[in-house]
Design a protein around this motif. Sequence first.
Motif, short mmCIF file in Angstrom:
data_model
loop_
_atom_site.label_atom_id
_atom_site.label_comp_id
_atom_site.label_asym_id
_atom_site.label_seq_id
_atom_site.Cartn_x
_atom_site.Cartn_y
_atom_site.Cartn_z
N ARG A 8 0.81 -1.23 -0.07
CA ARG A 8 -0.05 -0.04 0.00
C ARG A 8 0.88 1.34 0.03
O ARG A 8 1.57 1.49 1.07
CB ARG A 8 -0.95 0.05 1.40
CG ARG A 8 -1.83 -1.19 1.26
CD ARG A 8 -2.44 -1.24 2.51
NE ARG A 8 -3.54 -2.37 2.50
CZ ARG A 8 -4.73 -2.21 2.53
NH1 ARG A 8 -5.53 -0.90 2.29
NH2 ARG A 8 -5.57 -3.28 2.56
N SER A 97 -13.53 8.69 2.13
CA SER A 97 -13.23 7.59 3.07
C SER A 97 -14.01 6.43 2.71
O SER A 97 -13.60 5.25 2.41
CB SER A 97 -13.43 7.65 4.42
OG SER A 97 -12.50 8.74 4.77
N THR A 98 -15.17 6.52 2.44
CA THR A 98 -16.23 5.17 2.31
C THR A 98 -15.80 4.68 0.53
O THR A 98 -15.80 3.58 0.49
CB THR A 98 -17.87 5.72 2.36
OG1 THR A 98 -18.09 5.91 3.60
CG2 THR A 98 -18.46 4.78 1.81
N THR A 100 -13.22 5.36 -1.20
CA THR A 100 -11.94 4.76 -1.14
C THR A 100 -11.73 3.02 -0.78
O THR A 100 -11.22 2.62 -1.30
CB THR A 100 -10.83 5.61 -0.10
OG1 THR A 100 -10.93 6.75 -0.68
CG2 THR A 100 -9.53 4.91 -0.05
N ARG A 101 -12.75 2.97 0.68
CA ARG A 101 -12.68 1.72 1.13
C ARG A 101 -13.39 0.77 0.11
O ARG A 101 -12.89 -0.19 -0.34
CB ARG A 101 -13.37 1.71 2.42
CG ARG A 101 -13.36 0.51 3.06
CD ARG A 101 -14.07 0.69 4.37
NE ARG A 101 -15.20 1.28 4.58
CZ ARG A 101 -15.44 2.59 5.07
NH1 ARG A 101 -14.43 3.03 5.23
NH2 ARG A 101 -16.62 2.86 5.06
N GLU A 102 -14.35 1.39 -0.66
CA GLU A 102 -15.02 0.31 -1.52
C GLU A 102 -14.06 0.05 -2.97
O GLU A 102 -14.08 -1.11 -3.17
CB GLU A 102 -16.31 1.28 -2.03
CG GLU A 102 -17.16 1.22 -1.24
CD GLU A 102 -18.48 2.29 -1.61
OE1 GLU A 102 -19.47 2.41 -0.85
OE2 GLU A 102 -18.45 2.68 -2.86
N THR A 104 -10.89 0.00 -2.67
CA THR A 104 -9.67 -0.82 -2.10
C THR A 104 -10.38 -2.25 -2.22
O THR A 104 -9.57 -3.02 -2.62
CB THR A 104 -9.32 -0.41 -0.90
OG1 THR A 104 -8.85 0.90 -0.79
CG2 THR A 104 -8.18 -1.14 -0.27
N GLU A 105 -11.37 -2.48 -1.76
CA GLU A 105 -11.81 -3.74 -1.48
C GLU A 105 -12.20 -4.59 -2.82
O GLU A 105 -11.89 -5.65 -3.22
CB GLU A 105 -13.52 -3.77 -0.65
CG GLU A 105 -13.28 -3.58 0.69
CD GLU A 105 -14.44 -3.35 1.33
OE1 GLU A 105 -15.55 -3.27 0.60
OE2 GLU A 105 -14.54 -3.06 2.33
N GLN A 132 -2.37 4.28 7.07
CA GLN A 132 -3.10 3.28 6.25
C GLN A 132 -2.00 2.70 5.31
O GLN A 132 -2.49 1.73 4.37
CB GLN A 132 -4.15 3.85 5.64
CG GLN A 132 -5.33 4.35 6.60
CD GLN A 132 -6.42 4.97 6.05
OE1 GLN A 132 -7.08 4.64 5.09
NE2 GLN A 132 -6.64 6.03 6.51
#
Length: 205
Positions: A8, A97-98, A100-102, A104-105, A132
Amino acid sequence: MNPSHLWRIGLTGGIGSGKSTVAGMLSKLGAAVIDADAISRSVTAPGGRAIVPIAEQFGSDMIGADGAMDRQAMRARVFSDPAARQQLEAIIHPLVSTITREQTETAMAQGARCLVFDVPLLVESGKRWRSQVDRVWVVDCEPATQRERVIARSGLTAEEIDRIITQQATRKQRLACADLVVFNQGLSLSQLENQVTELARHFGL
């Protein structure tokens, strides 16, 4: 470095440093690039997740006829009112952030070997981003070069560019946070690409 490790990388740099160019080169080499600035723009685009809360917080005059946030009007508002900046960030940052997390997954599910988080304000965010990522890459150049590049590509005046630069971390602060520095000064695109390729091979790319 372990080639099987999922790296990362936090990629950052001041305006006009060439950070987006480096991100594109890393993508070409096979990295999954997650662009925080593009995500931020998307939430304030027509139909974006931030449009309704922005209109509720700041008024419908901050939304243009096209349904996007009026960036020029909002820029003027937050420059003159620090509280407005905090209110805008309180709307946008959780959404970024939300998403970005989606993303990333999704990248991990697709078997990405290296995630690159392209974050213009990584240093300014303090521990939030630093915690992170495994490594921070800083794309660096002389401040005078930053100004020249931005003037050449945009309609901003030198004064507007200087105002943006003063609101970002200083060059010294960025370099102090760097694990690796991509020095993008006086290079051709091919020379820059050679530098990026050499660094990237240590991260499974």
